[in-house]
Motif scaffolding. Structure first.
Motif, PDB file in Angstrom:
ATOM      1  N   THR A  59       2.319  15.626  -4.980  1.00 12.96           N
ATOM      2  CA  THR A  59       0.944  16.145  -4.979  1.00 12.96           C
ATOM      3  C   THR A  59      -0.050  15.213  -4.305  1.00 12.96           C
ATOM      4  OG1 THR A  59       0.545  15.183  -7.182  1.00 12.96           O
ATOM      5  CG2 THR A  59       1.364  17.449  -7.094  1.00 12.96           C
ATOM      6  N   VAL A  64      -6.511  20.433  -2.939  1.00  8.69           N
ATOM      7  CA  VAL A  64      -6.684  21.491  -3.933  1.00  8.69           C
ATOM      8  C   VAL A  64      -7.690  21.020  -4.981  1.00  8.69           C
ATOM      9  CG1 VAL A  64      -4.356  22.392  -3.601  1.00  8.69           C
ATOM     10  CG2 VAL A  64      -4.751  20.642  -5.346  1.00  8.69           C
ATOM     11  N   SER A  65      -8.195  21.962  -5.751  1.00 10.01           N
ATOM     12  CA  SER A  65      -9.136  21.610  -6.815  1.00 10.01           C
ATOM     13  C   SER A  65      -8.413  20.896  -7.943  1.00 10.01           C
ATOM     14  CB  SER A  65      -9.806  22.879  -7.351  1.00 10.01           C
ATOM     15  OG  SER A  65      -8.855  23.678  -8.043  1.00 10.01           O
ATOM     16  N   THR A  67      -8.711  21.457 -11.054  1.00 14.01           N
ATOM     17  CA  THR A  67      -8.270  22.447 -12.044  1.00 14.01           C
ATOM     18  C   THR A  67      -6.911  23.013 -11.666  1.00 14.01           C
ATOM     19  OG1 THR A  67     -10.562  23.040 -12.519  1.00 14.01           O
ATOM     20  CG2 THR A  67      -8.853  24.605 -13.196  1.00 14.01           C
ATOM     21  N   PHE A  68      -6.770  23.352 -10.380  1.00 16.78           N
ATOM     22  CA  PHE A  68      -5.487  23.896  -9.922  1.00 16.78           C
ATOM     23  C   PHE A  68      -4.385  22.847 -10.040  1.00 16.78           C
ATOM     24  CE2 PHE A  68      -2.369  24.435  -6.508  1.00 16.78           C
ATOM     25  CZ  PHE A  68      -1.905  25.716  -6.795  1.00 16.78           C
ATOM     26  N   ALA A  71      -3.159  22.591 -13.539  1.00 15.47           N
ATOM     27  CA  ALA A  71      -2.306  23.727 -13.901  1.00 15.47           C
ATOM     28  C   ALA A  71      -0.928  23.583 -13.264  1.00 15.47           C
ATOM     29  CB  ALA A  71      -2.956  25.031 -13.450  1.00 15.47           C
ATOM     30  N   LEU A  72      -0.912  23.119 -12.011  1.00 18.23           N
ATOM     31  CA  LEU A  72       0.351  22.958 -11.289  1.00 18.23           C
ATOM     32  C   LEU A  72       1.224  21.899 -11.937  1.00 18.23           C
ATOM     33  CD1 LEU A  72       1.704  23.987  -8.638  1.00 18.23           C
ATOM     34  CD2 LEU A  72       0.728  21.991  -7.514  1.00 18.23           C
ATOM     35  N   TYR A 158       4.515  22.899  -2.044  1.00 19.34           N
ATOM     36  CA  TYR A 158       3.350  22.985  -2.909  1.00 19.34           C
ATOM     37  C   TYR A 158       2.087  23.318  -2.109  1.00 19.34           C
ATOM     38  CZ  TYR A 158       5.365  21.676  -7.358  1.00 19.34           C
ATOM     39  OH  TYR A 158       6.062  21.696  -8.530  1.00 19.34           O
ATOM     40  N   ALA A 162      -0.229  26.499  -2.880  1.00 21.47           N
ATOM     41  CA  ALA A 162      -1.669  26.397  -3.091  1.00 21.47           C
ATOM     42  C   ALA A 162      -2.414  27.347  -2.167  1.00 21.47           C
ATOM     43  CB  ALA A 162      -2.121  24.961  -2.857  1.00 21.47           C
ATOM     44  N   ARG A 165      -2.234  30.934  -3.286  1.00 17.72           N
ATOM     45  CA  ARG A 165      -3.067  31.243  -4.452  1.00 17.72           C
ATOM     46  C   ARG A 165      -4.555  31.044  -4.163  1.00 17.72           C
ATOM     47  NH1 ARG A 165       0.374  28.475  -9.437  1.00 17.72           N
ATOM     48  NH2 ARG A 165       2.440  29.087  -8.686  1.00 17.72           N
ATOM     49  N   GLN A 167      -6.086  28.375  -3.224  1.00 10.89           N
ATOM     50  CA  GLN A 167      -6.628  27.105  -3.701  1.00 10.89           C
ATOM     51  C   GLN A 167      -6.626  26.020  -2.639  1.00 10.89           C
ATOM     52  OE1 GLN A 167      -7.990  26.411  -6.673  1.00 10.89           O
ATOM     53  NE2 GLN A 167      -7.786  28.573  -7.235  1.00 10.89           N
ATOM     54  N   CYS A 168      -6.020  26.284  -1.479  1.00  9.10           N
ATOM     55  CA  CYS A 168      -5.894  25.239  -0.462  1.00  9.10           C
ATOM     56  C   CYS A 168      -7.198  25.112   0.332  1.00  9.10           C
ATOM     57  CB  CYS A 168      -4.730  25.558   0.472  1.00  9.10           C
ATOM     58  SG  CYS A 168      -4.456  24.268   1.679  1.00  9.10           S
TER      59      CYS A 168
END
Length: 396
Positions: A59, A64-65, A67-68, A71-72, A158, A162, A165, A167-168
């Protein structure tokens, strides 16, 4: 040349060569992994992988945020990393792992394994380290045939997840990484084509990628994998292009060993074996050299190299199979039976099946007094334990 004999046996564990100085905790970890893999436990890689350190690598720098990301990482912490099945994929069947060395590169320890399975020959290098409790653990994995560390390939996975979803944050990406995300629809199309067995169409989609992205190692490897099952000539051309772009890659020599276009090129094959051996220092390379000499009817040279492989790694079974083939070809029936008896002792009572290909040398062996005496002993043993299988001629 008499074709190879097919031998199914359980191989014992033999002690690997080690470089020093290496912390005994890392040596112990490497041996534990070897024993578990030999027992068919592919999940041993997952159990000994430090998920936290691996996750940090996967990661690191993902746009990404927070928050995401939380969760990931929560999903991974709950489910773990299924690395063993992904890399070895044999469900414990036909998997032979051999620890070759544990050595330091700088201040980091690495363990190198030979992996033999139904998929062929591969090498797996484990980067070792310590976790928060100061225990020896696996930090990352580098399968030679993947061409990169697993943390690198999972980073791309990943990143796509992201992006899919929403989130990227692509404005933070540049160059190839941005193109990787922008090509998300094409990647998903390629996955669908592969899932439906449309390899040629998948290659055409890969060739439509932007030039810089198309030239990335992971893309070229996927393309080679597809071409290997589609067209030998195209595969050979792709291999030449890959070698020009990535000349120092160890997987090139692994590819050469399995390239049908090179099977008649003994000098090229020997050079590939020598280069790989300089990197991995593996007695299995002497087996491959001996097998090549056997194919060239240099029986004395083949025997010398096959014996050398066994001296360096008594746990190898492939050289014994080849030596058995040579002994039958030379009409050394007593020697062939002696090799069979060595195999029996090494198998430690495991079931043994030897299938001998048809041919005049094979028929002479099957009709010999030495073989018939061995066969009677096998039948007597079968009566005692109710399970041992004996040598038999192969079907037409």
């Amino acid at each position: 040349m008499l074709p190879l004999l097919w031998l199914l046996l359980a191989a014992p564990v033999s002690a690997p060569a080690m470089s020093s100085p290496v912390d005994p905790a890392f040596l112990s970890l490497a041996r534990e992994v070897e024993a578990a893999l030999l027992a068919g436990d592919e999940a041993a890689l997952d159990a000994r992988l430090d998920g936290e350190q691996f996750l940090q690598r996967v990661t690191r720098g993902l746009p990404v945020s927070s928050t995401f990301l939380e969760a990931l990482t929560g999903e991974v912490r709950a489910d773990g990393w299924p690395m063993g099945r992904r890399l070895l994929g044999s469900n414990g069947q036909g998997l032979h792992a051999r620890l070759l060395q544990v050595r330091m590169r700088g201040r980091t320890p690495f363990a190198l394994f030979r992996i033999l399975s139904g998929a062929g020959l591969n090498y797996l290098e484990l980067e070792l380290g310590r976790n928060a409790r100061n225990e020896a653990v696996i930090v990352d994995l580098f399968p030679y045939l993947e061409g990169e560390r697993m943390s690198e390939s999972m980073w791309r996975v990943y990143l796509l997840a992201a992006a899919e979803r929403g989130q990227c944050l692509t404005r933070k990406l540049r160059g190839v990484e941005r193109q990787w995300v922008e090509q998300l629809p094409r990647w998903r199309r390629i996955e669908r084509l592969l899932g439906s067995g449309q390899g040629r169409e998948a290659v055409e989609e890969l060739d439509r990628l932007p030039p810089r992205l198309r030239g990335q190692k992971f893309v070229q490897l996927k393309r080679l994998e597809l071409l290997a099952s589609l067209d030998e000539a195209e595969y050979a051309l792709g291999l030449l292009a890959f070698e020009k772009a990535f000349p120092q890659e160890p997987l090139l020599d692994l590819f050469a060993l399995d390239n049908p276009m090179l099977r008649g090129e003994s000098a090229v094959m020997m050079a590939a074996i020598d280069r790989l051996d300089r990197r991995v220092a593996d007695p299995y390379m002497d087996y491959l050299r001996g097998r090549m000499l056997h194919g060239q009817d240099d029986l004395e040279g083949a025997k010398r190299l096959l014996q050398k492989a066994l001296e360096e790694d008594p746990g190898l079974w492939e050289p014994r199979v080849e030596l058995l083939s040579v002994a039958i070809e030379e009409a050394d029936h007593a020697g062939a039976v002696h090799i069979l008896e060595e195999m029996e002792r090494g198998a430690g009572g495991s079931q043994m099946r030897v299938r001998i290909q048809e041919g005049p040398e094979a028929r002479a062996f099957l009709e010999s007094a030495e073989y018939k005496a061995w066969l009677e002993r096998q039948r007597a043993r079968e009566g005692r334990d109710g399970g041992s299988e004996v040598a038999e001629p192969a079907g037409p």
